[in-house]
Design a protein around this motif. Structure first.
Motif, PDB file in Angstrom:
ATOM      1  N   LEU A 173       0.825  -1.203   0.000  1.00 51.76           N
ATOM      2  CA  LEU A 173       0.000   0.000   0.000  1.00 51.76           C
ATOM      3  C   LEU A 173       0.864   1.260   0.000  1.00 51.76           C
ATOM      4  N   THR A 174       1.906   1.244   0.805  1.00 47.98           N
ATOM      5  CA  THR A 174       2.807   2.390   0.867  1.00 47.98           C
ATOM      6  C   THR A 174       3.450   2.642  -0.490  1.00 47.98           C
ATOM      7  N   ASP A 175       3.912   1.579  -1.143  1.00 47.63           N
ATOM      8  CA  ASP A 175       4.551   1.712  -2.450  1.00 47.63           C
ATOM      9  C   ASP A 175       3.576   2.254  -3.501  1.00 47.63           C
ATOM     10  N   LEU A 176       2.282   1.999  -3.307  1.00 43.06           N
ATOM     11  CA  LEU A 176       1.263   2.485  -4.235  1.00 43.06           C
ATOM     12  C   LEU A 176       0.825   3.919  -3.920  1.00 43.06           C
ATOM     13  N   GLY A 177       1.351   4.463  -2.833  1.00 44.87           N
ATOM     14  CA  GLY A 177       1.022   5.838  -2.475  1.00 44.87           C
ATOM     15  C   GLY A 177      -0.144   5.981  -1.526  1.00 44.87           C
ATOM     16  N   PHE A 178      -0.457   4.916  -0.769  1.00 42.55           N
ATOM     17  CA  PHE A 178      -1.561   4.957   0.184  1.00 42.55           C
ATOM     18  C   PHE A 178      -1.056   4.657   1.588  1.00 42.55           C
ATOM     19  N   ASP A 179      -1.762   5.203   2.572  1.00 46.67           N
ATOM     20  CA  ASP A 179      -1.360   5.089   3.968  1.00 46.67           C
ATOM     21  C   ASP A 179      -2.047   3.875   4.592  1.00 46.67           C
ATOM     22  N   PRO A 180      -1.316   2.794   4.871  1.00 52.92           N
ATOM     23  CA  PRO A 180      -1.947   1.582   5.404  1.00 52.92           C
ATOM     24  C   PRO A 180      -2.596   1.780   6.766  1.00 52.92           C
ATOM     25  N   THR A 181      -2.177   2.801   7.505  1.00 49.06           N
ATOM     26  CA  THR A 181      -2.776   3.025   8.828  1.00 49.06           C
ATOM     27  C   THR A 181      -4.187   3.597   8.727  1.00 49.06           C
ATOM     28  N   THR A 182      -4.589   4.024   7.528  1.00 48.80           N
ATOM     29  CA  THR A 182      -5.931   4.589   7.347  1.00 48.80           C
ATOM     30  C   THR A 182      -6.919   3.574   6.791  1.00 48.80           C
ATOM     31  N   ALA A 183      -6.468   2.349   6.552  1.00 49.61           N
ATOM     32  CA  ALA A 183      -7.352   1.332   5.971  1.00 49.61           C
ATOM     33  C   ALA A 183      -8.551   1.106   6.880  1.00 49.61           C
ATOM     34  N   GLU A 184      -9.735   1.158   6.300  1.00 48.02           N
ATOM     35  CA  GLU A 184     -10.978   1.041   7.063  1.00 48.02           C
ATOM     36  C   GLU A 184     -11.907   0.042   6.387  1.00 48.02           C
ATOM     37  N   LEU A 185     -12.204  -1.035   7.097  1.00 48.79           N
ATOM     38  CA  LEU A 185     -13.086  -2.073   6.563  1.00 48.79           C
ATOM     39  C   LEU A 185     -14.538  -1.674   6.748  1.00 48.79           C
ATOM     40  N   ASP A 186     -15.321  -1.846   5.704  1.00 48.76           N
ATOM     41  CA  ASP A 186     -16.764  -1.630   5.784  1.00 48.76           C
ATOM     42  C   ASP A 186     -17.449  -2.964   5.493  1.00 48.76           C
ATOM     43  N   ASP A 187     -17.835  -3.656   6.569  1.00 48.76           N
ATOM     44  CA  ASP A 187     -18.549  -4.921   6.418  1.00 48.76           C
ATOM     45  C   ASP A 187     -19.895  -4.870   7.123  1.00 48.76           C
ATOM     46  N   ALA A 188     -20.390  -3.660   7.319  1.00 47.72           N
ATOM     47  CA  ALA A 188     -21.687  -3.506   7.964  1.00 47.72           C
ATOM     48  C   ALA A 188     -22.792  -3.902   6.996  1.00 47.72           C
ATOM     49  N   GLY A 189     -23.741  -4.679   7.479  1.00 49.83           N
ATOM     50  CA  GLY A 189     -24.846  -5.092   6.635  1.00 49.83           C
ATOM     51  C   GLY A 189     -24.374  -5.913   5.458  1.00 49.83           C
ATOM     52  N   VAL A 190     -24.615  -5.398   4.258  1.00 50.32           N
ATOM     53  CA  VAL A 190     -24.299  -6.177   3.058  1.00 50.32           C
ATOM     54  C   VAL A 190     -23.067  -5.652   2.329  1.00 50.32           C
ATOM     55  N   LEU A 191     -22.323  -4.731   2.932  1.00 50.62           N
ATOM     56  CA  LEU A 191     -21.127  -4.200   2.295  1.00 50.62           C
ATOM     57  C   LEU A 191     -19.894  -4.992   2.716  1.00 50.62           C
ATOM     58  N   TYR A 192     -18.920  -5.080   1.807  1.00 49.02           N
ATOM     59  CA  TYR A 192     -17.643  -5.697   2.164  1.00 49.02           C
ATOM     60  C   TYR A 192     -16.546  -5.059   1.330  1.00 49.02           C
ATOM     61  N   SER A 193     -16.041  -3.923   1.798  1.00 51.91           N
ATOM     62  CA  SER A 193     -15.033  -3.184   1.060  1.00 51.91           C
ATOM     63  C   SER A 193     -14.052  -2.547   2.031  1.00 51.91           C
ATOM     64  N   CYS A 194     -12.950  -2.081   1.471  1.00 52.33           N
ATOM     65  CA  CYS A 194     -11.923  -1.420   2.275  1.00 52.33           C
ATOM     66  C   CYS A 194     -11.588  -0.077   1.642  1.00 52.33           C
ATOM     67  N   ARG A 195     -11.563   0.951   2.463  1.00 52.86           N
ATOM     68  CA  ARG A 195     -11.190   2.292   2.015  1.00 52.86           C
ATOM     69  C   ARG A 195      -9.825   2.642   2.580  1.00 52.86           C
TER      70      ARG A 195
END
Length: 203
Positions: free
Chosen positions: A83-105
């Protein structure tokens, strides 16, 4: 909202469009899509097992692909270093699995606004998604049949949806980029990193 049994892709719904979309409704035994500003489409709720970041390239059956994808954590499919190499901050990863969602921001480490989403959808194949209001073109990521999607509502967004089999798909999207071209470039970089980790049916 469409009356057929196809789901909208992940992203790019404005506040007004979100209000128009309303709540999820039953349609032919499945949930129709409700899109939100955190970039998730609806999916069938189910439990998820231990996360996996191992490369899964061997062809599997339809049910095995769905089961393997459901057991993976979209926030852990890429390592912090990746993630760091791609330019994203791994410490900000947030899972959304509430209800019928399953994604990571995940937030960009270089741009205060840009975000990427990684979403797994074990229950819906590529051709079952609803691409209304999107400019769609065909491409490939690591040999996987892929749709490149550009929203007609948001010029700072881009999405790549990959076919994993007749039943499952995975998507990577980027929002709040400087423009569509940057969003698509970054989305492709993330998708190319995610693709080797994904289960898929034999070609």
């Amino acid at each position: 909202m469409r009356t057929d049994d196809r789901r909208q892709p992940l992203l790019f719904i404005t506040a007004g469009a979100l209000l128009a979309a309303g709540c999820a409704q039953e349609n032919a035994g499945r949930l129709t899509a409700v899109t939100s500003d955190h970039g998730g489409t609806t999916r069938t709720a189910e439990s998820h097992g231990a996360p996996s970041s191992e490369t899964l390239t061997d062809g599997l059956s339809n049910s095995s692909v769905a089961d393997a994808l459901a057991a993976m954590d979209p926030c852990e499919v890429l390592s912090p270093t990746e993630l760091t190499d791609l330019g994203f901050d791994p410490t900000t990863a947030e899972l959304d699995d509430a209800g019928v969602l399953y994604s990571c921001r995940v937030k960009s480490s270089t741009d205060a606004q840009m975000r990427t989403w990684i979403q797994f959808d074990p229950e819906f194949a590529l051709d079952e998604l609803n691409f209304s209001n999107y400019e769609q073109s065909d491409t490939e990521i690591g040999g996987l049949r892929t749709f490149l999607l550009k929203s007609t509502l948001d010029e700072r967004s881009c999405q790549l949806s990959m076919e994993l089999g007749h039943r499952s798909s995975a998507s990577v999207s980027v929002t709040w980029a400087e423009n569509t071209e940057q969003a698509c470039e970054v989305a492709r970089e993330v998708a190319e990193a995610v693709e080797p980790k994904l289960p898929r049916e034999p070609s």
